[in-house]
Write a protein that holds these residues in place. Structure first.
Motif, PDB file in Angstrom:
ATOM      1  N   HIS A 159     -50.061 -10.201 -13.115  1.00 13.94           N
ATOM      2  CA  HIS A 159     -48.917  -9.294 -13.257  1.00 13.94           C
ATOM      3  C   HIS A 159     -48.128  -9.224 -11.947  1.00 13.94           C
ATOM      4  O   HIS A 159     -48.440  -8.420 -11.066  1.00 13.94           O
ATOM      5  CB  HIS A 159     -49.391  -7.889 -13.628  1.00 13.94           C
ATOM      6  N   PRO A 160     -47.071 -10.045 -11.785  1.00 10.65           N
ATOM      7  CA  PRO A 160     -46.289  -9.988 -10.544  1.00 10.65           C
ATOM      8  C   PRO A 160     -45.416  -8.737 -10.469  1.00 10.65           C
ATOM      9  O   PRO A 160     -44.976  -8.188 -11.482  1.00 10.65           O
ATOM     10  CB  PRO A 160     -45.402 -11.236 -10.620  1.00 10.65           C
ATOM     11  N   GLY A 161     -45.155  -8.335  -9.232  1.00 11.59           N
ATOM     12  CA  GLY A 161     -44.147  -7.317  -8.972  1.00 11.59           C
ATOM     13  C   GLY A 161     -42.779  -7.971  -8.883  1.00 11.59           C
ATOM     14  O   GLY A 161     -42.484  -8.926  -9.607  1.00 11.59           O
ATOM     15  N   HIS A 162     -41.934  -7.490  -7.978  1.00 11.43           N
ATOM     16  CA  HIS A 162     -40.577  -8.016  -7.849  1.00 11.43           C
ATOM     17  C   HIS A 162     -40.636  -9.314  -7.035  1.00 11.43           C
ATOM     18  O   HIS A 162     -40.708  -9.292  -5.798  1.00 11.43           O
ATOM     19  CB  HIS A 162     -39.675  -6.996  -7.163  1.00 11.43           C
ATOM     20  N   ILE A 163     -40.635 -10.436  -7.734  1.00 10.94           N
ATOM     21  CA  ILE A 163     -40.825 -11.726  -7.079  1.00 10.94           C
ATOM     22  C   ILE A 163     -39.654 -12.013  -6.148  1.00 10.94           C
ATOM     23  O   ILE A 163     -38.488 -11.925  -6.542  1.00 10.94           O
ATOM     24  CB  ILE A 163     -40.977 -12.846  -8.112  1.00 10.94           C
ATOM     25  N   SER A 164     -39.976 -12.364  -4.906  1.00  7.85           N
ATOM     26  CA  SER A 164     -38.955 -12.575  -3.884  1.00  7.85           C
ATOM     27  C   SER A 164     -39.283 -13.835  -3.099  1.00  7.85           C
ATOM     28  O   SER A 164     -40.413 -14.303  -3.083  1.00  7.85           O
ATOM     29  CB  SER A 164     -38.884 -11.382  -2.926  1.00  7.85           C
ATOM     30  N   GLY A 165     -38.281 -14.352  -2.437  1.00  8.42           N
ATOM     31  CA  GLY A 165     -38.466 -15.537  -1.613  1.00  8.42           C
ATOM     32  C   GLY A 165     -37.130 -16.186  -1.351  1.00  8.42           C
ATOM     33  O   GLY A 165     -36.100 -15.775  -1.889  1.00  8.42           O
ATOM     34  N   PRO A 166     -37.107 -17.211  -0.528  1.00  8.06           N
ATOM     35  CA  PRO A 166     -35.848 -17.895  -0.242  1.00  8.06           C
ATOM     36  C   PRO A 166     -35.334 -18.610  -1.479  1.00  8.06           C
ATOM     37  O   PRO A 166     -36.098 -19.237  -2.204  1.00  8.06           O
ATOM     38  CB  PRO A 166     -36.228 -18.889   0.856  1.00  8.06           C
ATOM     39  N   GLY A 167     -34.040 -18.460  -1.730  1.00  8.23           N
ATOM     40  CA  GLY A 167     -33.448 -19.155  -2.862  1.00  8.23           C
ATOM     41  C   GLY A 167     -32.807 -18.253  -3.886  1.00  8.23           C
ATOM     42  O   GLY A 167     -32.084 -18.729  -4.756  1.00  8.23           O
TER      43      GLY A 167
END
Length: 308
Positions: A150-158
């Motif tokens: 269950h992911p939270g607010h998926i973040s990262g470059p892009g």
């Protein structure tokens, strides 16, 4: 093992697929062939890429058998949103380990925090209800071994992360970058809980590689800390070299003139005010996220600014 990743060129797959290859897994990616990973990696040259439109194949009742015919030992399903999709896949398999991407939206509003995986789930909205329904189905069937992440607010470059106002309005980031200022509703005490896409991928991989411990279990996938709206805004202001200048206004004033889509996003995030525990993944799988919440959002915001 031979691992099939469904939807492997998106946020999570960008990190998961090369990592599986690096770990020695024979890796097959099933995608529509319409997008490329967010990051270049030479290990993609060692991936078996298979183009298939999932929705079209599902309408014909053929997607599950298509995946089964690829001969997987494990299936990582990153693009399943309904019970019907899960059923078609599972009924074509026989004993494999299926790792499904759920969502913290399957919980509904946070009550006791940090929220653990055994908390009552009372989702609302089609997305959260659908993800909860898939989890219930997977945990109730006995045809395959199943795990849910269950992911939270998926973040990262892009891509633009969920911002300090609980939405993706670029004007909020631009104002904090230019002058350290923004407007937040009420007192800015609600929480939003990010996670780096690389950590979401790593937890999926931990499930794949530890099936005896992961099967029959669901796992939260978030940073070990959450951010309040106020704390997030102050973090970005200082990151851009300003002392924070945050205006707190009543909800009616906050939404006045704001795009309705951004209003809905803010309501969605603030209404849940998520904050989740990562203890279970640590205790059962020895998994601890590599990325802090501050590093996660700053990396994402910096990459977004650089792309402007």
């Amino acid at each position: 093992m031979r691992t099939v990743v469904i939807g492997g060129t998106g946020h999570i797959g960008t990190y998961l697929v090369p990592s599986l290859v690096r770990a020695g897994h024979e890796t097959v990616v099933v995608s529509r062939g319409t997008s490329l990973p967010y990051r270049d990696d030479p290990l993609w040259d060692r991936v078996e890429m298979v183009t298939r439109d999932r929705e079209a194949a599902e309408r014909e009742g053929r997607f599950g058998t298509f995946v089964a015919d690829l001969g997987p030992d494990a299936v990582v399903d990153l693009t399943c949103f309904t019970t019907a999709q899960a059923e078609q896949l599972v009924e074509a398999l026989d004993g494999q380990h299926v790792v499904h991407t759920g969502s913290i939206w399957s919980y509904g509003p946070s009550t006791l925090v940090p929220t653990t995986e055994d908390a009552p789930k009372r989702p609302y909205g089609d997305y959260g209800i659908g993800k909860r329904s898939v989890e219930q189905y997977l945990m109730g069937q006995d045809r395959v071994r199943a795990s849910v992440v269950h992911p939270g607010h998926i973040s990262g470059p892009g891509w633009m992360p969920i911002g300090p106002a609980g939405n993706v309005d670029p004007a909020v980031i631009e104002s904090l970058r230019a002058a350290g200022s923004c407007t937040l509703p009420d007192r800015g005490g609600e929480t939003i809980h990010h996670v780096h896409a690389e950590d979401v991928a790593a937890l999926h991989q931990a499930c794949v590689e530890q099936p005896d411990d992961a099967a029959g279990e669901s796992f939260n996938s978030v940073c070990t800390q959450a951010l309040t709206l106020r704390g997030y805004a102050e973090l970005l202001a200082r990151h851009f070299g300003h002392e924070p200048r945050i205006d707190f206004v009543p909800w009616a004033d906050f939404v006045d003139g704001l795009d309705p889509e951004q209003v809905a996003l803010t309501e969605d995030h603030l209404g849940r005010s998520p904050m989740f525990s990562m203890d279970k993944a640590r205790d059962l799988l020895g998994f601890v996220p590599r990325h802090s919440v501050t590093d996660t959002v700053l990396e994402a915001v910096d990459a977004w600014v650089a792309s402007r």
